[in-house]
Design a protein around this motif. Structure first.
Motif, PDB file in Angstrom:
ATOM      1  N   MET A  63      -1.554 -16.172  -3.416  1.00  0.00           N
ATOM      2  CA  MET A  63      -1.003 -14.814  -3.375  1.00  0.00           C
ATOM      3  C   MET A  63       0.501 -14.853  -3.127  1.00  0.00           C
ATOM      4  N   LYS A  64       1.220 -14.064  -3.897  1.00  0.00           N
ATOM      5  CA  LYS A  64       2.645 -13.968  -3.607  1.00  0.00           C
ATOM      6  C   LYS A  64       2.967 -12.553  -3.145  1.00  0.00           C
ATOM      7  N   THR A  65       4.120 -12.435  -2.499  1.00  0.00           N
ATOM      8  CA  THR A  65       4.532 -11.132  -1.992  1.00  0.00           C
ATOM      9  C   THR A  65       5.642 -10.573  -2.883  1.00  0.00           C
ATOM     10  N   LEU A  66       5.913  -9.308  -2.720  1.00  0.00           N
ATOM     11  CA  LEU A  66       6.958  -8.640  -3.499  1.00  0.00           C
ATOM     12  C   LEU A  66       8.320  -9.298  -3.279  1.00  0.00           C
ATOM     13  N   LYS A  67       8.511  -9.867  -2.097  1.00  0.00           N
ATOM     14  CA  LYS A  67       9.768 -10.534  -1.756  1.00  0.00           C
ATOM     15  C   LYS A  67      10.050 -11.718  -2.686  1.00  0.00           C
ATOM     16  N   GLU A  68       8.989 -12.356  -3.201  1.00  0.00           N
ATOM     17  CA  GLU A  68       9.129 -13.571  -4.015  1.00  0.00           C
ATOM     18  C   GLU A  68       9.248 -13.284  -5.515  1.00  0.00           C
ATOM     19  N   VAL A  69       9.108 -12.033  -5.910  1.00  0.00           N
ATOM     20  CA  VAL A  69       9.136 -11.676  -7.329  1.00  0.00           C
ATOM     21  C   VAL A  69      10.564 -11.691  -7.864  1.00  0.00           C
ATOM     22  N   ALA A  70      10.718 -12.249  -9.060  1.00  0.00           N
ATOM     23  CA  ALA A  70      12.053 -12.337  -9.672  1.00  0.00           C
ATOM     24  C   ALA A  70      12.462 -11.004 -10.281  1.00  0.00           C
ATOM     25  N   CYS A  71      13.763 -10.843 -10.435  1.00  0.00           N
ATOM     26  CA  CYS A  71      14.345  -9.659 -11.045  1.00  0.00           C
ATOM     27  C   CYS A  71      13.794  -9.466 -12.462  1.00  0.00           C
ATOM     28  N   GLY A  72      13.477  -8.225 -12.825  1.00  0.00           N
ATOM     29  CA  GLY A  72      13.017  -7.927 -14.175  1.00  0.00           C
ATOM     30  C   GLY A  72      11.525  -8.077 -14.374  1.00  0.00           C
ATOM     31  N   GLU A  73      10.796  -8.496 -13.350  1.00  0.00           N
ATOM     32  CA  GLU A  73       9.341  -8.662 -13.459  1.00  0.00           C
ATOM     33  C   GLU A  73       8.618  -7.385 -13.068  1.00  0.00           C
ATOM     34  N   THR A  74       7.460  -7.173 -13.692  1.00  0.00           N
ATOM     35  CA  THR A  74       6.581  -6.073 -13.306  1.00  0.00           C
ATOM     36  C   THR A  74       5.326  -6.699 -12.721  1.00  0.00           C
ATOM     37  N   VAL A  75       4.925  -6.226 -11.545  1.00  0.00           N
ATOM     38  CA  VAL A  75       3.761  -6.782 -10.853  1.00  0.00           C
ATOM     39  C   VAL A  75       2.829  -5.656 -10.415  1.00  0.00           C
ATOM     40  N   THR A  76       1.602  -6.014 -10.077  1.00  0.00           N
ATOM     41  CA  THR A  76       0.615  -5.051  -9.606  1.00  0.00           C
ATOM     42  C   THR A  76       0.300  -5.343  -8.145  1.00  0.00           C
ATOM     43  N   VAL A  77       0.279  -4.301  -7.324  1.00  0.00           N
ATOM     44  CA  VAL A  77      -0.015  -4.455  -5.895  1.00  0.00           C
ATOM     45  C   VAL A  77      -1.499  -4.780  -5.723  1.00  0.00           C
ATOM     46  N   THR A  78      -1.791  -5.854  -4.972  1.00  0.00           N
ATOM     47  CA  THR A  78      -3.183  -6.223  -4.714  1.00  0.00           C
ATOM     48  C   THR A  78      -3.600  -5.894  -3.287  1.00  0.00           C
ATOM     49  N   LYS A  79      -2.642  -5.940  -2.353  1.00  0.00           N
ATOM     50  CA  LYS A  79      -2.995  -5.692  -0.953  1.00  0.00           C
ATOM     51  C   LYS A  79      -1.754  -5.363  -0.139  1.00  0.00           C
ATOM     52  N   LEU A  80      -1.915  -4.488   0.848  1.00  0.00           N
ATOM     53  CA  LEU A  80      -0.839  -4.201   1.801  1.00  0.00           C
ATOM     54  C   LEU A  80      -1.231  -4.801   3.143  1.00  0.00           C
ATOM     55  N   THR A  81      -0.348  -5.640   3.680  1.00  0.00           N
ATOM     56  CA  THR A  81      -0.599  -6.160   5.024  1.00  0.00           C
ATOM     57  C   THR A  81       0.266  -5.328   5.964  1.00  0.00           C
ATOM     58  N   GLY A  82       0.297  -5.679   7.222  1.00  0.00           N
ATOM     59  CA  GLY A  82       1.097  -4.877   8.150  1.00  0.00           C
ATOM     60  C   GLY A  82       0.213  -3.873   8.867  1.00  0.00           C
ATOM     61  N   GLU A  83       0.735  -3.333   9.934  1.00  0.00           N
ATOM     62  CA  GLU A  83      -0.057  -2.450  10.793  1.00  0.00           C
ATOM     63  C   GLU A  83       0.569  -1.081  10.999  1.00  0.00           C
ATOM     64  N   GLY A  84      -0.280  -0.123  11.295  1.00  0.00           N
ATOM     65  CA  GLY A  84       0.137   1.200  11.746  1.00  0.00           C
ATOM     66  C   GLY A  84       1.226   1.891  10.964  1.00  0.00           C
ATOM     67  N   PRO A  85       2.273   2.335  11.693  1.00  0.00           N
ATOM     68  CA  PRO A  85       3.322   3.163  11.094  1.00  0.00           C
ATOM     69  C   PRO A  85       4.048   2.502   9.920  1.00  0.00           C
ATOM     70  N   VAL A  86       4.228   1.185   9.972  1.00  0.00           N
ATOM     71  CA  VAL A  86       4.931   0.486   8.897  1.00  0.00           C
ATOM     72  C   VAL A  86       4.116   0.547   7.614  1.00  0.00           C
ATOM     73  N   LYS A  87       2.826   0.249   7.715  1.00  0.00           N
ATOM     74  CA  LYS A  87       1.932   0.298   6.555  1.00  0.00           C
ATOM     75  C   LYS A  87       1.862   1.726   6.014  1.00  0.00           C
ATOM     76  N   ARG A  88       1.773   2.686   6.905  1.00  0.00           N
ATOM     77  CA  ARG A  88       1.718   4.103   6.530  1.00  0.00           C
ATOM     78  C   ARG A  88       2.984   4.507   5.751  1.00  0.00           C
ATOM     79  N   ARG A  89       4.148   4.042   6.227  1.00  0.00           N
ATOM     80  CA  ARG A  89       5.409   4.373   5.576  1.00  0.00           C
ATOM     81  C   ARG A  89       5.463   3.799   4.155  1.00  0.00           C
ATOM     82  N   ILE A  90       4.992   2.561   4.004  1.00  0.00           N
ATOM     83  CA  ILE A  90       4.963   1.935   2.675  1.00  0.00           C
ATOM     84  C   ILE A  90       4.046   2.737   1.746  1.00  0.00           C
ATOM     85  N   MET A  91       2.896   3.155   2.257  1.00  0.00           N
ATOM     86  CA  MET A  91       1.967   3.954   1.452  1.00  0.00           C
ATOM     87  C   MET A  91       2.551   5.328   1.130  1.00  0.00           C
TER      88      MET A  91
END
Length: 73
Positions: free
Chosen positions: A1-29
């Motif tokens: 599994m790779k994270t969005l941080k590791e994706v190169a410029c110009g690539e399109t990816v599909t989200v498979t999972k959100l990690t993180g807890e509470g307010p941070v995860k909520r904010r991303i959603m």
């Protein structure tokens, strides 16, 4: 599994999972980043922070720490 941080410029990816807890995860959603959604990586700043992406037709800037919590395929 790779994270969005590791994706190169110009690539399109599909989200498979959100990690993180509470307010941070909520904010991303709240930004529209949910499982199954496609993200296009527009730009990565020279030092890697922030990452500019297009999600659901609008542009977002994400901190590296937030991008690390988004697993993609």
């Amino acid at each position: 599994m790779k994270t969005l941080k590791e994706v190169a410029c110009g690539e399109t990816v599909t989200v498979t999972k959100l990690t993180g807890e509470g307010p941070v995860k909520r904010r991303i959603m709240d930004m529209g980043i949910t499982k199954g959604i496609q993200i296009y990586v527009r730009k990565v700043a020279p030092l890697g922070d922030p990452v500019e992406v297009t999600v659901r037709g609008y542009e977002l800037s994400l901190r590296k720490a937030d991008a690390e919590m988004i697993q993609v395929d």
